[in-house]
Design a protein around this motif. Structure first.
Motif, PDB file in Angstrom:
ATOM      1  N   SER A   1       0.858  -1.240   0.054  1.00 39.93           N
ATOM      2  CA  SER A   1      -0.031   0.039  -0.053  1.00 39.93           C
ATOM      3  C   SER A   1       0.815   1.180  -0.044  1.00 39.93           C
ATOM      4  CB  SER A   1      -1.060   0.121   1.268  1.00 39.93           C
ATOM      5  OG  SER A   1      -0.137   0.152   2.456  1.00 39.93           O
ATOM      6  N   SER A   2       2.035   1.090   0.598  1.00 39.68           N
ATOM      7  CA  SER A   2       3.044   2.576   0.499  1.00 39.68           C
ATOM      8  C   SER A   2       3.035   3.373  -0.711  1.00 39.68           C
ATOM      9  CB  SER A   2       4.485   2.025   0.957  1.00 39.68           C
ATOM     10  OG  SER A   2       4.932   3.472   1.277  1.00 39.68           O
ATOM     11  N   GLY A   3       2.918   4.474  -0.911  1.00 41.64           N
ATOM     12  CA  GLY A   3       2.953   5.399  -2.041  1.00 41.64           C
ATOM     13  C   GLY A   3       1.456   5.438  -2.969  1.00 41.64           C
ATOM     14  N   LYS A   4       0.561   4.726  -2.441  1.00 42.49           N
ATOM     15  CA  LYS A   4      -0.443   4.713  -3.137  1.00 42.49           C
ATOM     16  C   LYS A   4      -1.511   5.527  -2.673  1.00 42.49           C
ATOM     17  CE  LYS A   4      -0.591  -0.091  -4.913  1.00 42.49           C
ATOM     18  NZ  LYS A   4       0.807  -0.556  -4.636  1.00 42.49           N
ATOM     19  N   ARG A   5      -2.558   6.070  -3.448  1.00 42.31           N
ATOM     20  CA  ARG A   5      -3.829   6.979  -3.344  1.00 42.31           C
ATOM     21  C   ARG A   5      -4.946   6.281  -3.847  1.00 42.31           C
ATOM     22  NH1 ARG A   5      -1.002  11.935  -6.781  1.00 42.31           N
ATOM     23  NH2 ARG A   5       0.687  12.539  -5.095  1.00 42.31           N
ATOM     24  N   PHE A   6      -5.829   6.230  -2.762  1.00 42.04           N
ATOM     25  CA  PHE A   6      -6.725   5.498  -3.019  1.00 42.04           C
ATOM     26  C   PHE A   6      -8.278   6.227  -3.068  1.00 42.04           C
ATOM     27  CE2 PHE A   6      -4.270   2.032  -0.956  1.00 42.04           C
ATOM     28  CZ  PHE A   6      -4.182   1.275  -2.007  1.00 42.04           C
ATOM     29  N   ASN A   7      -8.823   6.289  -3.950  1.00 44.17           N
ATOM     30  CA  ASN A   7     -10.309   7.114  -4.100  1.00 44.17           C
ATOM     31  C   ASN A   7     -11.111   5.933  -3.501  1.00 44.17           C
ATOM     32  OD1 ASN A   7      -8.945   9.466  -5.534  1.00 44.17           O
ATOM     33  ND2 ASN A   7      -9.712   9.090  -7.428  1.00 44.17           N
ATOM     34  N   MET A   8     -11.814   6.564  -2.458  1.00 45.85           N
ATOM     35  CA  MET A   8     -12.897   5.567  -2.087  1.00 45.85           C
ATOM     36  C   MET A   8     -14.252   6.339  -1.980  1.00 45.85           C
ATOM     37  SD  MET A   8     -10.884   3.890   1.142  1.00 45.85           S
ATOM     38  CE  MET A   8     -11.953   2.584   1.050  1.00 45.85           C
ATOM     39  N   VAL A   9     -14.606   6.391  -3.420  1.00 45.40           N
ATOM     40  CA  VAL A   9     -15.933   7.167  -3.613  1.00 45.40           C
ATOM     41  C   VAL A   9     -16.857   6.265  -4.427  1.00 45.40           C
ATOM     42  CG1 VAL A   9     -16.984   9.151  -4.938  1.00 45.40           C
ATOM     43  CG2 VAL A   9     -14.519   9.232  -4.019  1.00 45.40           C
ATOM     44  N   GLN A  10     -18.102   6.193  -3.908  1.00 44.82           N
ATOM     45  CA  GLN A  10     -18.981   5.232  -4.590  1.00 44.82           C
ATOM     46  C   GLN A  10     -19.037   5.242  -6.154  1.00 44.82           C
ATOM     47  OE1 GLN A  10     -21.212   2.335  -5.277  1.00 44.82           O
ATOM     48  NE2 GLN A  10     -21.549   2.744  -3.108  1.00 44.82           N
ATOM     49  N   PRO A  11     -18.568   4.050  -6.601  1.00 42.78           N
ATOM     50  CA  PRO A  11     -18.586   3.911  -8.184  1.00 42.78           C
ATOM     51  C   PRO A  11     -19.939   4.039  -8.570  1.00 42.78           C
ATOM     52  CG  PRO A  11     -18.005   1.716  -7.225  1.00 42.78           C
ATOM     53  CD  PRO A  11     -18.022   2.783  -5.918  1.00 42.78           C
ATOM     54  N   LYS A  12     -20.830   3.355  -8.193  1.00 41.80           N
ATOM     55  CA  LYS A  12     -22.140   3.391  -8.701  1.00 41.80           C
ATOM     56  C   LYS A  12     -23.297   4.318  -7.903  1.00 41.80           C
ATOM     57  CE  LYS A  12     -21.370  -1.025 -10.753  1.00 41.80           C
ATOM     58  NZ  LYS A  12     -21.777  -2.610 -11.110  1.00 41.80           N
ATOM     59  N   PRO A  13     -23.251   5.467  -7.829  1.00 40.72           N
ATOM     60  CA  PRO A  13     -24.119   6.261  -7.035  1.00 40.72           C
ATOM     61  C   PRO A  13     -25.581   6.043  -7.476  1.00 40.72           C
ATOM     62  CG  PRO A  13     -22.921   7.736  -8.519  1.00 40.72           C
ATOM     63  CD  PRO A  13     -22.427   6.342  -8.516  1.00 40.72           C
ATOM     64  N   LEU A  14     -26.511   6.194  -6.481  1.00 38.10           N
ATOM     65  CA  LEU A  14     -27.879   5.770  -6.509  1.00 38.10           C
ATOM     66  C   LEU A  14     -28.559   7.122  -7.124  1.00 38.10           C
ATOM     67  CD1 LEU A  14     -30.099   3.858  -6.439  1.00 38.10           C
ATOM     68  CD2 LEU A  14     -30.577   4.860  -4.197  1.00 38.10           C
ATOM     69  N   ASP A  15     -29.088   6.911  -8.306  1.00 42.18           N
ATOM     70  CA  ASP A  15     -29.814   8.277  -9.214  1.00 42.18           C
ATOM     71  C   ASP A  15     -30.940   8.467  -8.185  1.00 42.18           C
ATOM     72  OD1 ASP A  15     -30.463   9.282 -11.881  1.00 42.18           O
ATOM     73  OD2 ASP A  15     -32.351   8.871 -11.162  1.00 42.18           O
TER      74      ASP A  15
END
Length: 355
Positions: free
Chosen positions: A216-230
């Motif tokens: 995991s070192s050096g990584k950046r993780f976007n933890m944003v819902q990939p399938k938001p609810l309409d």
């Protein structure tokens, strides 16, 4: 989940009591202030933290989407710098796991923010001080990484309750929207998307990264819902659940909220301020790539990114209504009243027959 000693026997569940006991036996609390030099503690305590700490999870921040940068600089920027200094100590270097935010990216409707986008490419365009403070914090951490500090960045979007008890942050923006809708019965006609990631998933993901710093070192993780609810699907679910919803324009919705006697002033002000800078219901949504997050999910062999499905929505509404956080839908309330009346009448008939 954590409760005080005086509340252990006052309505606490067995699970809460057990967590409180484990917390007290395994966690040592140090009163400090990350915005102060050396965290505001005495030399003995600070030296102890330098020597005995193995890993740092830095999630402390002042979260406010209305305040300007200067109002947030002390807690968010200076606080991060102080944690970097604690981690990058010559005596003992400690991996730093930084809980940032998707707000580090400026809003760019229609475009997709990649996890490995250079910070310098997103240095401008932020519409609020919170995002600016997160960008500066990540930049400080990036400089520390170049000097040898092992670090990981997590960028969650809106964090919602867990899958079991569904406890939410009482100051969460999404929760405020739901409180406004259920209290007034009005919803914005404008199409928008509900973006939520469960807190238990975030906690499990970060824990897995803690256990494998080489990966995991050096990584950046976007933890944003990939399938938001309409919002259309959300409204349909709520109406099936028993809510009566009337579609109005965004401005009419804000006006209805301001005139409602059921809502508290802080909530009214929050939604009004956020709507004024178009961050509440943007006309076009900014998208976020979760490529590295998805790769980590496969690497750690954990359950995939949890969706916002009907099961989660059902749990959310039932738990918040049960706790009087959300207003019960009129149709459900009518059924409850009808059932309660039936039980009373039936009990009276049984009593009369016994006489």
């Amino acid at each position: 989940m954590l409760i005080s000693e005086s509340n252990k026997q006052n309505g606490a569940t067995d699970k809460q009591k057990k967590v409180a006991e484990l917390f007290e036996s395994r966690v040592s609390v140090v009163a400090a202030d990350i915005s102060l030099d050396r965290l505001g503690v005495d030399d003995e305590t600070y030296n102890m933290l330098q020597l005995e700490t193995d890993i740092i999870i830095h999630s402390a921040a002042q979260v406010n989407l209305v305040y300007p940068y200067e109002a947030l600089k002390s807690a968010n920027v200076r606080g991060t710098l102080n944690m970097i200094e604690l981690a990058h100590n010559s005596t003992k270097i400690k991996p730093l796991h930084f809980i940032s935010s998707r707000a580090v990216f400026p809003p760019r409707p229609g475009s997709t923010h990649e996890e490995d986008t250079p910070l310098d490419d997103i240095a401008t365009g932020h519409t609020e001080g919170y995002g600016q403070s997160k960008w500066v914090s990540e930049k400080l951490l990036e400089l520390a990484q170049k000097r040898g500090l092992p670090a990981v960045v997590y960028r969650p979007g809106f964090i919602g309750g867990d899958c079991d008890e569904c406890y939410w942050n009482p100051q969460d923006t999404n929760l405020a929207i739901f409180q406004a809708i259920t209290a007034t019965g009005f919803v914005p006609r404008h199409n928008w998307a509900l973006e939520v990631t469960r807190v238990d998933f975030v906690a499990k993901f970060v824990t897995k990264c803690l256990q494998d710093i080489k990966f995991s070192s050096g990584k950046r993780f976007n933890m944003v819902q990939p399938k938001p609810l309409d919002s259309k699907a959300l409204y349909q679910f709520m109406e099936n659940y028993g809510f009566k919803l009337e579609r109005v324009s965004i401005q009419e919705w804000i006006d209805k909220i301001q005139n409602s006697e059921k809502l508290k002033p802080p909530l009214k002000s929050l939604l009004k301020e956020m709507n004024s800078n178009e961050s509440l219901f943007p006309l076009e949504r900014t998208k976020f790539s979760v490529k590295q997050t998805s790769e980590a999910i496969r690497y750690f062999e954990v359950q995939g990114y949890p969706p916002i499905d009907t099961g989660y929505l059902r749990k959310f509404f039932s738990k918040q209504i049960e706790r009087n956080i959300l207003t019960s839908p009129p149709l459900l309330t009518a059924e409850i009243d009808k059932f309660s009346t039936y039980k009373v009448v039936k009990a009276r008939n049984i009593k009369m027959q016994s006489l």
